[in-house]
Scaffold this active site. Sequence first.
Site, mmCIF file in Angstrom:
data_model
loop_
_atom_site.group_PDB
_atom_site.id
_atom_site.type_symbol
_atom_site.label_atom_id
_atom_site.label_comp_id
_atom_site.label_asym_id
_atom_site.label_seq_id
_atom_site.Cartn_x
_atom_site.Cartn_y
_atom_site.Cartn_z
ATOM 1 N N SER A 142 -38.527 -22.091 54.407
ATOM 2 C CA SER A 142 -39.908 -22.156 52.943
ATOM 3 C C SER A 142 -41.308 -22.570 53.743
ATOM 4 O O SER A 142 -42.108 -21.802 54.341
ATOM 5 C CB SER A 142 -39.767 -23.807 52.045
ATOM 6 O OG SER A 142 -40.660 -23.455 51.290
ATOM 7 N N TYR A 157 -49.107 -19.059 47.358
ATOM 8 C CA TYR A 157 -48.262 -19.768 48.373
ATOM 9 C C TYR A 157 -47.195 -20.932 48.349
ATOM 10 O O TYR A 157 -46.052 -21.170 48.181
ATOM 11 C CB TYR A 157 -48.837 -19.064 49.878
ATOM 12 C CG TYR A 157 -47.268 -19.661 51.287
ATOM 13 C CD1 TYR A 157 -47.264 -18.368 51.119
ATOM 14 C CD2 TYR A 157 -48.271 -20.229 51.613
ATOM 15 C CE1 TYR A 157 -46.167 -18.413 51.928
ATOM 16 C CE2 TYR A 157 -46.902 -20.242 52.514
ATOM 17 C CZ TYR A 157 -46.287 -19.800 52.911
ATOM 18 O OH TYR A 157 -45.213 -19.571 54.784
ATOM 19 N N LYS A 161 -43.576 -21.219 47.664
ATOM 20 C CA LYS A 161 -42.347 -22.093 48.574
ATOM 21 C C LYS A 161 -42.675 -23.842 48.048
ATOM 22 O O LYS A 161 -41.207 -23.736 48.506
ATOM 23 C CB LYS A 161 -43.629 -22.463 49.736
ATOM 24 C CG LYS A 161 -43.952 -21.539 50.915
ATOM 25 C CD LYS A 161 -42.918 -20.429 50.752
ATOM 26 C CE LYS A 161 -43.069 -19.224 52.120
ATOM 27 N NZ LYS A 161 -42.045 -18.278 52.134
#
Length: 269
Positions: A142, A157, A161
């Site tokens: 991650s 993003y 994650k």
Amino acid sequence: MQSLKGKVVVVTGAGSGIGKAAAAGFAARGASVVLVGRRQEVLTTLVTELRAQGGKAWSCATDITSQQQVAALISFVGNEIGPIDILVNNAGSASNTLNARWIEEAEWQQVQDVNLKAVFLLTQAVLPEMLSRKSGTIITVSSLAALRPNLLGGAAYGAAKAGVRNFMTYLHNTFRNDGIRSTCILPGEVNTPIMDNRANPPQQSVRDNMVQPEDVAEAIMLCACLPARTVIEELVVAPTFQRDISSDLESSRWKNAPPESVAERENHL
């Protein structure tokens, strides 16, 4: 730590950066490793290099956001090499537009597909065989953006994650008593090619003080090599030295902003 000889490992995003370093680490430790990425020519070159060093390596170019292609990948590995013991979900993608005000829906979705949907598809594909053997390890890379989201990684993003971190915790809580180890690794800034796409790409002197791909690969090896009775649920891997990212954040705020925002930017500065 237990030996990896005889283990079958699948590593996504293996063409560069963390994935490339992890694939090399697994091969050096005696595992049979399958390199997965988008560019077959890059994967073929890396397989040749690993085999020249005595490693056992294969490649399979795959669009991991496609359920059909993921199924074909898992079938290929099972038929040609053997049941998958370790899955390393490493492939990742960030958006070009980082500010949530201006990112287009298609770009947002592409980031979710690579970073989150693909992890789900790959995990779902390997789980039946792992559960039947009551043994398997799923390691997902991650990001610290899951814990500390900001403009550096971007809205899409960070959200993806965070989602994948949640999913790995779900897997751990649900399947741990079935012999499945689920681990989430959260790296800080890593000196990978993704840095070239930053709004303000760091200088080499800055990159030298970042976490390096081989550092994260070693963390992956630790999680994979521990005895089956032990699992690292979550692991943060961060640079020792903290750098000033204020100018980077400001550049990221305005990256790909529409022309009409110029006046606003000048007032903001």
